[in-house]
Design a protein around this motif. Structure first.
Motif, PDB file in Angstrom:
ATOM      1  N   LYS A 217      -3.328 -27.892 -17.659  1.00 24.56           N
ATOM      2  CA  LYS A 217      -4.739 -26.759 -17.251  1.00 24.56           C
ATOM      3  C   LYS A 217      -4.224 -25.540 -17.418  1.00 24.56           C
ATOM      4  N   VAL A 218      -5.817 -25.364 -17.589  1.00 26.24           N
ATOM      5  CA  VAL A 218      -6.012 -23.671 -17.997  1.00 26.24           C
ATOM      6  C   VAL A 218      -6.632 -23.426 -16.619  1.00 26.24           C
ATOM      7  N   TYR A 219      -5.666 -22.519 -15.308  1.00 32.45           N
ATOM      8  CA  TYR A 219      -5.547 -22.089 -14.701  1.00 32.45           C
ATOM      9  C   TYR A 219      -6.807 -20.328 -14.766  1.00 32.45           C
ATOM     10  N   ASP A 220      -8.686 -20.378 -14.286  1.00 32.66           N
ATOM     11  CA  ASP A 220      -8.483 -19.027 -14.155  1.00 32.66           C
ATOM     12  C   ASP A 220      -7.786 -17.941 -13.450  1.00 32.66           C
ATOM     13  N   ALA A 221      -7.865 -16.745 -13.290  1.00 30.58           N
ATOM     14  CA  ALA A 221      -7.011 -16.228 -12.341  1.00 30.58           C
ATOM     15  C   ALA A 221      -7.857 -15.656 -11.611  1.00 30.58           C
ATOM     16  N   LYS A 222      -7.314 -15.948 -10.511  1.00 30.92           N
ATOM     17  CA  LYS A 222      -7.533 -15.333  -9.269  1.00 30.92           C
ATOM     18  C   LYS A 222      -8.437 -13.931  -9.107  1.00 30.92           C
ATOM     19  N   PRO A 223      -9.499 -13.552  -8.687  1.00 33.87           N
ATOM     20  CA  PRO A 223     -10.080 -12.636  -8.078  1.00 33.87           C
ATOM     21  C   PRO A 223      -9.272 -11.490  -7.286  1.00 33.87           C
ATOM     22  N   GLU A 224      -8.783  -9.854  -7.551  1.00 37.49           N
ATOM     23  CA  GLU A 224      -8.250  -8.975  -7.135  1.00 37.49           C
ATOM     24  C   GLU A 224      -8.424  -8.937  -5.931  1.00 37.49           C
ATOM     25  N   THR A 225      -7.498  -9.432  -4.922  1.00 37.94           N
ATOM     26  CA  THR A 225      -8.361  -8.911  -3.818  1.00 37.94           C
ATOM     27  C   THR A 225      -7.964  -7.453  -3.072  1.00 37.94           C
ATOM     28  N   PRO A 226      -8.782  -7.208  -1.593  1.00 34.13           N
ATOM     29  CA  PRO A 226      -8.307  -5.585  -2.026  1.00 34.13           C
ATOM     30  C   PRO A 226      -6.934  -6.293  -1.199  1.00 34.13           C
ATOM     31  N   MET A 227      -5.941  -6.986  -0.673  1.00 35.79           N
ATOM     32  CA  MET A 227      -4.834  -6.095  -0.545  1.00 35.79           C
ATOM     33  C   MET A 227      -3.856  -6.473  -1.780  1.00 35.79           C
ATOM     34  N   ASP A 228      -4.394  -6.845  -2.792  1.00 35.25           N
ATOM     35  CA  ASP A 228      -3.996  -6.383  -4.190  1.00 35.25           C
ATOM     36  C   ASP A 228      -3.951  -4.808  -4.892  1.00 35.25           C
ATOM     37  N   LYS A 229      -6.035  -4.656  -4.556  1.00 41.98           N
ATOM     38  CA  LYS A 229      -5.608  -3.433  -4.924  1.00 41.98           C
ATOM     39  C   LYS A 229      -5.120  -2.459  -4.270  1.00 41.98           C
ATOM     40  N   THR A 230      -5.180  -2.621  -3.235  1.00 40.89           N
ATOM     41  CA  THR A 230      -4.266  -1.786  -2.288  1.00 40.89           C
ATOM     42  C   THR A 230      -3.196  -1.841  -2.951  1.00 40.89           C
ATOM     43  N   THR A 231      -2.324  -2.937  -2.757  1.00 39.21           N
ATOM     44  CA  THR A 231      -0.876  -2.568  -3.649  1.00 39.21           C
ATOM     45  C   THR A 231      -0.493  -2.330  -4.708  1.00 39.21           C
ATOM     46  N   ARG A 232      -1.332  -2.556  -5.589  1.00 39.63           N
ATOM     47  CA  ARG A 232      -1.642  -1.814  -7.115  1.00 39.63           C
ATOM     48  C   ARG A 232      -1.981  -0.400  -6.964  1.00 39.63           C
ATOM     49  N   VAL A 233      -2.763   0.218  -6.562  1.00 42.21           N
ATOM     50  CA  VAL A 233      -2.532   1.784  -6.138  1.00 42.21           C
ATOM     51  C   VAL A 233      -1.497   2.220  -5.284  1.00 42.21           C
ATOM     52  N   VAL A 234      -1.129   2.207  -4.516  1.00 39.87           N
ATOM     53  CA  VAL A 234       0.334   2.717  -3.766  1.00 39.87           C
ATOM     54  C   VAL A 234       1.398   2.481  -4.789  1.00 39.87           C
ATOM     55  N   ARG A 235       1.543   1.686  -5.516  1.00 41.88           N
ATOM     56  CA  ARG A 235       2.414   1.392  -6.634  1.00 41.88           C
ATOM     57  C   ARG A 235       2.144   2.302  -7.758  1.00 41.88           C
ATOM     58  N   GLN A 236       1.273   2.635  -8.134  1.00 43.61           N
ATOM     59  CA  GLN A 236       1.203   3.538  -8.678  1.00 43.61           C
ATOM     60  C   GLN A 236       1.174   4.889  -8.306  1.00 43.61           C
ATOM     61  N   MET A 237       0.543   5.398  -7.118  1.00 39.18           N
ATOM     62  CA  MET A 237       0.691   6.839  -6.333  1.00 39.18           C
ATOM     63  C   MET A 237       2.262   7.190  -6.286  1.00 39.18           C
ATOM     64  N   VAL A 238       3.144   5.976  -5.982  1.00 45.93           N
ATOM     65  CA  VAL A 238       4.656   5.856  -5.764  1.00 45.93           C
ATOM     66  C   VAL A 238       5.502   6.281  -7.046  1.00 45.93           C
ATOM     67  N   ASP A 239       4.931   5.044  -7.871  1.00 52.67           N
ATOM     68  CA  ASP A 239       5.517   6.048  -9.310  1.00 52.67           C
ATOM     69  C   ASP A 239       5.194   7.203 -10.347  1.00 52.67           C
ATOM     70  N   GLU A 240       3.502   7.882 -10.115  1.00 50.05           N
ATOM     71  CA  GLU A 240       4.305   8.970 -10.385  1.00 50.05           C
ATOM     72  C   GLU A 240       4.144  10.033  -8.878  1.00 50.05           C
ATOM     73  N   GLU A 241       4.976   9.666  -8.426  1.00 51.49           N
ATOM     74  CA  GLU A 241       5.393  10.560  -7.451  1.00 51.49           C
ATOM     75  C   GLU A 241       6.772  10.897  -8.084  1.00 51.49           C
ATOM     76  N   THR A 242       7.183   9.496  -7.900  1.00 54.92           N
ATOM     77  CA  THR A 242       8.463   9.379  -8.719  1.00 54.92           C
ATOM     78  C   THR A 242       8.845  10.165  -9.743  1.00 54.92           C
ATOM     79  N   GLU A 243       8.112  10.247 -10.625  1.00 57.29           N
ATOM     80  CA  GLU A 243       8.425  10.647 -12.036  1.00 57.29           C
ATOM     81  C   GLU A 243       7.486  12.199 -12.177  1.00 57.29           C
ATOM     82  N   GLN A 244       7.613  12.697 -11.537  1.00 60.78           N
ATOM     83  CA  GLN A 244       6.660  14.082 -11.068  1.00 60.78           C
ATOM     84  C   GLN A 244       8.330  14.818 -10.386  1.00 60.78           C
ATOM     85  N   ARG A 245       8.564  13.760  -9.735  1.00 61.51           N
ATOM     86  CA  ARG A 245       9.917  13.957  -8.569  1.00 61.51           C
ATOM     87  C   ARG A 245      11.224  14.051  -9.569  1.00 61.51           C
ATOM     88  N   ASP A 246      11.552  13.413 -10.321  1.00 62.82           N
ATOM     89  CA  ASP A 246      12.203  13.380 -11.765  1.00 62.82           C
ATOM     90  C   ASP A 246      12.434  14.252 -12.693  1.00 62.82           C
TER      91      ASP A 246
END
Length: 78
Positions: free
Chosen positions: A11-40
């Motif tokens: 069965k093919v399931y459609d992907a769930k739409p991104e929840t606000p919590m998922d969006k926040t988590t994705r943005v925060v992880r992106q910010m943390v990864d960028e800060e880590t790259e800059q620090r390194d």
């Protein structure tokens, strides 16, 4: 009976739409990864500058009197 294929067997399931919590988590992880790259990058730049500075510094002659440590033997008082 129908022929089994990937399309009708699983069965093919459609992907769930991104929840606000998922969006926040994705943005925060992106910010943390960028800060880590800059620090390194900063740490690497500073480490290379320090190593270059230490390599270009003339050797410091050691004083023979200053390098010897003097110890006194403790005498017991009876």
């Amino acid at each position: 009976m129908t022929k089994l294929t990937k399309k009708n067997l699983f069965k093919v399931y459609d992907a769930k739409p991104e929840t606000p919590m998922d969006k926040t988590t994705r943005v925060v992880r992106q910010m943390v990864d960028e800060e880590t790259e800059q620090r390194d990058a900063k740490n690497s730049r500073l480490r290379n500058a320090r190593l270059e500075r230490e390599a270009n510094r003339p050797p410091v002659p050691k004083d023979s009197a200053a390098s010897k440590s003097r110890r006194t033997k403790a005498t017991s008082t009876r």
